[in-house]
Scaffold this motif. Structure first.
Motif, short mmCIF file in Angstrom:
data_model
loop_
_atom_site.label_atom_id
_atom_site.label_comp_id
_atom_site.label_asym_id
_atom_site.label_seq_id
_atom_site.Cartn_x
_atom_site.Cartn_y
_atom_site.Cartn_z
N ASN B 22 0.84 -1.10 0.20
CA ASN B 22 0.41 -0.09 0.11
C ASN B 22 1.16 1.53 0.37
O ASN B 22 0.74 2.28 -0.62
CB ASN B 22 -1.16 0.12 1.22
CG ASN B 22 -2.15 -1.21 1.24
OD1 ASN B 22 -2.38 -1.59 -0.10
ND2 ASN B 22 -2.74 -1.09 2.02
N ALA B 23 1.61 1.15 1.01
CA ALA B 23 2.62 2.26 1.20
C ALA B 23 3.55 3.13 -0.64
O ALA B 23 3.28 3.87 -0.97
CB ALA B 23 3.92 2.19 1.77
N LEU B 24 4.29 1.42 -0.95
CA LEU B 24 4.94 1.31 -2.57
C LEU B 24 3.53 2.26 -3.37
O LEU B 24 3.98 2.78 -4.38
CB LEU B 24 5.24 0.39 -2.32
CG LEU B 24 6.61 -0.55 -1.96
CD1 LEU B 24 6.53 -1.20 -2.32
CD2 LEU B 24 7.30 0.39 -1.89
N THR B 25 2.54 1.32 -3.39
CA THR B 25 1.59 2.34 -4.73
C THR B 25 0.74 3.44 -5.21
O THR B 25 -0.04 3.66 -5.05
CB THR B 25 1.39 0.78 -5.32
OG1 THR B 25 0.07 0.38 -3.76
CG2 THR B 25 2.17 -0.84 -5.64
N GLY B 26 0.08 3.16 -3.16
CA GLY B 26 -0.57 4.64 -3.19
C GLY B 26 -2.00 3.69 -3.02
O GLY B 26 -3.18 4.20 -2.93
N SER B 27 -1.77 2.08 -3.35
CA SER B 27 -3.31 1.27 -3.02
C SER B 27 -4.12 1.48 -1.89
O SER B 27 -2.51 1.91 -0.56
CB SER B 27 -2.93 -0.18 -3.55
OG SER B 27 -3.79 -1.28 -3.63
N SER B 28 -5.26 0.90 -1.37
CA SER B 28 -5.57 0.60 0.02
C SER B 28 -6.15 -1.06 -0.16
O SER B 28 -7.35 -0.59 0.21
CB SER B 28 -6.78 1.73 -0.32
OG SER B 28 -7.34 1.42 -0.84
N ARG B 47 4.38 4.30 -6.96
CA ARG B 47 4.38 5.30 -6.93
C ARG B 47 4.99 6.02 -8.13
O ARG B 47 5.07 6.96 -9.55
CB ARG B 47 4.48 6.25 -5.52
CG ARG B 47 2.81 6.21 -5.21
CD ARG B 47 3.14 6.23 -3.44
NE ARG B 47 1.87 6.78 -2.88
CZ ARG B 47 1.80 6.92 -1.59
NH1 ARG B 47 2.63 7.38 -0.90
NH2 ARG B 47 0.51 7.07 -1.03
N ASP B 48 6.23 6.75 -7.46
CA ASP B 48 7.37 6.88 -8.56
C ASP B 48 7.83 6.20 -9.81
O ASP B 48 9.15 7.17 -10.26
CB ASP B 48 8.56 8.07 -7.55
CG ASP B 48 7.95 9.00 -6.55
OD1 ASP B 48 6.87 9.28 -7.16
OD2 ASP B 48 8.77 8.40 -5.44
N GLY B 151 11.72 4.75 5.79
CA GLY B 151 12.09 3.88 5.06
C GLY B 151 11.89 3.33 3.27
O GLY B 151 12.47 2.92 3.04
N VAL B 152 10.80 3.32 3.39
CA VAL B 152 9.47 2.63 2.08
C VAL B 152 10.47 2.89 0.79
O VAL B 152 10.28 2.48 -0.19
CB VAL B 152 8.35 2.82 2.80
CG1 VAL B 152 7.33 2.53 1.19
CG2 VAL B 152 7.88 2.42 3.67
N LYS B 153 10.36 4.48 1.08
CA LYS B 153 11.26 5.26 -0.32
C LYS B 153 11.81 4.91 -0.69
O LYS B 153 12.27 4.45 -2.09
CB LYS B 153 10.91 6.77 -0.35
CG LYS B 153 10.96 7.23 -1.87
CD LYS B 153 10.59 8.16 -2.06
CE LYS B 153 10.98 9.44 -3.41
NZ LYS B 153 11.49 8.53 -4.36
N ALA B 154 13.48 4.71 0.36
CA ALA B 154 14.43 3.98 -0.20
C ALA B 154 14.18 2.51 -0.31
O ALA B 154 15.16 2.18 -0.96
CB ALA B 154 15.55 4.49 0.86
#
Lengths: 59, 734
Positions: B22-28, B47-48, B151-154
């Motif tokens: 969810n954090a990586l994709t913006g999903s729920s 996301r990016d 640390g999720v984005k990294a």
């Protein structure tokens, strides 16, 4: 004609809106059914136990 | 143009994969704090990095095909071969999590290890040397806290970079000499044609006698015999079976890795979770605590409102929604709008909209606040980690009666909606246990049944939390009783499936998870009110507004309507249960469309029939329902509607999961019969003890109770007899 419109115009309009709403609901339900979405009303891509993953929906 | 890349999220159950997804994709996606939330894989885009697809695999402990989840995850990894694997490792339980890691690095796919729950590790005073771990595993290791987003984005960037680089992870672990010798032989004779990076994994699986891998490779009998001799030689030398040799040596290796990189502060000290578990999973205290917790939840969600001395916050909000919003405001607005449009009051269109749609849908939506509070509290319990303990407690009880605690997970899921609950039963391997779970899961009160409970508790019992909580316990009691009864039948007899479940550490609930879970469950209910319930309201209104009183047309009193005639034709069936009137009979049947249509039907039938002015009376629906029922008949009505056949959507799910028309009919028939028997006992024996005298109905109630007690306590058939019968049956078929 104008008498009819002034007397029944509102009723006809409400009937049309209602009929449109029913048609839209039915269309949505049929579309959901065809796309494999569960009739439980839940969104299966967010469902705990549902097998219908996003991939399957895209397919 | 950027290359499309795929990254697979793999890890142990409840290690935080879905939270990270969810954090990586913006999903729920739904996040449950118990293992086994993700049964099938789910996909989304980072996301990016829109060219990167992330696949959330089910939680697995190994790459051996022991469970459905392991089959799904393993097949994906070996057949689809993603560009990289992001392996989520629970930092608080490194040893068990690295067992999977040692197997993932053997696949020949680039692996990035993300040590999750690093905040908890630090809070415990422990320390993980990421550099040492990275060196030992020969792959990059990052630390994250998926729950907090640290640390999720990294981790995402590192995984994307790894997938782009294509740098394969080379397994560092070497087994004992004779195992490596056997593996080398296997690689040479059986998997030499495969790409070099894949050979080791296949060789190890063949050494473990993995039948699915052997089948996939289509080995000739000569090659299979050659391999078997290699394995036998090794087993003889190591004095153990091949699979156990591999497992033991993996753990030896993991112990050495942990020794290099993990520093534990308090080796012997009990954690906070351990201390809490000593109380809440205590042999004697666990069930009373669970009962108190569930009572409190129902008291807060559906009990007496604060203004009447209770703690029912949900009831307070529902009172306002029923009395003011859908009792005064909405009908008032609709009345004004229809008046402005010139729709005549008292005409059929006015009646359809006001007494049909507004009354019906309003009656259902009135219970949304109670439902949201209930779901919110259940989501908090789940996110804290308590619900996983309940599964553990229930397994202890279920096992005593020959049932598996595995059946409890679908039941937990079914408190939101029965359909996903039924689908969650796929994780039960034994066919007989799975069928039994399918036959009983919908006994749990799902969200759609909450309005029925709220209506009965509110109208007849002054919003008693005991009545509302009893609905939950009647559902659970029915599952246990049905389990005991069915397990004594030939078709279901046998040892229960083993149930191994990791208890997650307790943690403060995440607001995001709790609110998302609550909203999703509530929203599906609201959405249905705007679709299915509207259509049902229109149909029910027409059927109860038209009749043959001196020719077909609008009827003054809906007692003369088409619906009344239809209802009366079968209402007698429910007379022994205390609700033999046509309105209750019709509501029971319309409830098969969706359970909340029961309340929708009452809303339409009672608003229309009565002389109460919607705009002036404070609570017409509850008062009018209360006038037509006694406390016992209303309770019996609630019990029957909670336990009888579920909605059509759930019946469809039962049919799909059973994949057999006869079993589906048997399941639905059993539910209806059980509901009838329980409601009969409740009403008839309740009436007798309330001073109603002994009659034919009482005798029927006693007979039903005696039959249930006999089925519960009769001796179970001996397992050897069942096995012998099965063998005879197989022999006869052969």
């Amino acid at each position: 004609m104008s008498a009819f419109v002034s007397q029944y115009g509102g009723t006809v309009l409400v009937c049309l809106v209602l009929a449109g709403a029913v048609a839209a609901i039915l269309r949505g339900m049929i579309r959901d059914k065809k796309s494999g979405r569960s009739a439980c009303g839940g969104d299966c891509s967010r469902c705990a136990g549902c097998a219908m993953s996003r991939t399957q929906k895209q397919r | 143009m950027e290359k499309n890349l795929t990254i697979a999220l793999a890890g142990n159950p409840n290690s935080g994969k879905t939270t990270l997804f969810n954090a990586l994709t913006g999903s729920s996606q739904y996040v449950g704090n118990w293992p086994g939330v993700t049964v099938e894989k789910k996909e989304g885009h980072v996301r990016d990095h829109k060219n990167v697809t992330v696949t959330d695999l089910p939680g697995i402990y190994s790459l051996s095909p022991y469970t459905l989840e392991e089959v799904v995850a393993r097949n994906y990894l070996i057949d689809q071969r993603p560009d990289a694997i992001l392996n989520i490792v629970d930092g608080t339980n490194l040893e068990r999590n690295l067992y999977l890691t040692t197997q993932l690095v053997e696949l020949g796919i680039p692996v990035l290890v993300a040590v999750n729950m690093i905040d908890v590790v630090r809070k415990n005073g422990d320390r993980i040397d990421l550099k040492a771990l990275s060196k030992a595993l020969d792959c990059q290791v990052v630390e994250i806290s998926a729950l907090k987003g640290d640390g999720v984005k990294a981790a995402a960037d590192a995984a994307v970079a790894l997938a782009e680089s294509g740098r394969r992870t080379v397994p560092q672990h070497r087994f004992a000499g004779c195992v490596e010798h056997a593996l080398a032989h296997i690689e040479e004779v059986a998997v030499h044609h495969l790409p070099p990076e894949q050979q080791r994994w296949y060789a190890i699986k063949l050494f473990e006698r993995d039948s699915k891998v052997a089948e996939k490779l289509a080995l000739s009998s000569d090659v299979a015999a050659h391999i078997e001799q290699d394995i036998l030689d090794c087993e003889k030398e190591m004095d153990d079976d091949a699979e156990a040799i591999i497992t033991a040596q993996r753990y030896d290796y993991i112990t050495s890795v942990i020794g290099q990189c993990y520093t534990r502060k308090n080796r012997e000290k009990m954690t906070v979770s351990d201390k809490i578990d000593r109380i809440v999973t205590n042999r004697w205290l666990a069930l009373p605590i669970f009962a108190v917790v569930m009572f409190l939840i129902y008291a807060i969600a559906m009990g007496t409102p604060p203004q009447d001395g209770g703690i029912g916050i949900g009831s307070m909000a529902t009172d306002w929604t029923n009395d003011v919003l859908f009792g005064e405001l909405v009908p008032g607005w609709v009345d004004a709008l229809l008046g402005a449009l010139g729709v005549a009051e008292g005409g059929w269109l006015y009646g359809l909209i006001q007494d049909g749609i507004v009354a019906g849908v309003g009656a259902v939506l009135g219970f949304v606040p109670q439902m949201l509070v209930l779901f919110l509290l259940l989501c908090i319990l789940e996110d804290v980690g308590y619900m996983a303990r309940i599964a553990f407690i229930m397994d202890r009880i279920f096992r005593r009666f020959g049932l598996s605690g595995k059946s409890f997970i679908p039941m937990l899921v079914a408190t939101g909606c029965g359909v996903p609950g039924l689908m969650a039963s796929r994780t039960i391997e034994q066919d007989r246990d799975r069928k039994m779970t399918l036959m009983t899961t919908t006994f749990m009160p799902c969200g759609a049944k909450v309005p029925i409970i709220g209506l009965v508790a509110g109208a007849l019992f002054g919003g008693s939390a005991l009545v509302a909580a009893s609905a939950y316990f009647i559902g659970m009691g029915s599952i246990v009783a049905s389990g005991i009864i069915l397990k004594k039948c030939k078709a279901f007899a046998g040892e229960p499936a083993p149930f191994v479940m990791e208890l997650p550490a307790y943690h403060v609930p995440s607001a995001g998870n709790v609110l998302r879970g609550t909203w999703e469950r509530g929203w599906s209910f609201i959405k249905r009110a705007g679709t299915l319930i509207v259509l049902a309201s229109i149909l029910i209104w027409f059927l109860q507004a038209f009749g043959f009183g001196g020719g077909f047309g609008l009827v003054e009193d809906n007692d003369n309507s088409l619906l009344a005639a239809i209802g009366r034709s079968f209402a007698w069936i429910f007379a022994p249960l205390g609700f033999g009137n046509w309105r209750a009979a019709v509501a029971t049947i319309t409830g098969l469309g969706a359970k909340e249509i029961v309340v929708d039907t009452f809303g339409i039938l009672y608003h229309y029939a009565g002389d109460v002015d919607l705009l002036e009376d404070s609570s017409p629906l509850w008062a009018m329902v209360a006038a037509d029922y006694t406390a016992l008949s209303a309770y019996s009505f609630m019990v029957f509607n909670l336990l009888c056949a579920p909605c059509f959507a759930a019946m469809g799910a039962i049919k799909r999961e059973m994949n057999n028309a006869k079993w589906t009919l048997a399941a639905i028939g059993y539910m209806c019969l059980w509901a009838y028997v329980v409601a009969l006992i409740v009403y008839q024996l309740g009436s007798f003890f309330a001073g109603g005298g002994f009659g034919l109905g009482t005798a029927a109630g006693l007979a039903a109770l005696a039959a249930v007690l006999y089925l519960l306590f009769r001796p179970a058939p001996k397992l050897e007899d069942v096995a012998a019968r099965s063998m005879r049956s197989v022999a006869a078929q052969g």
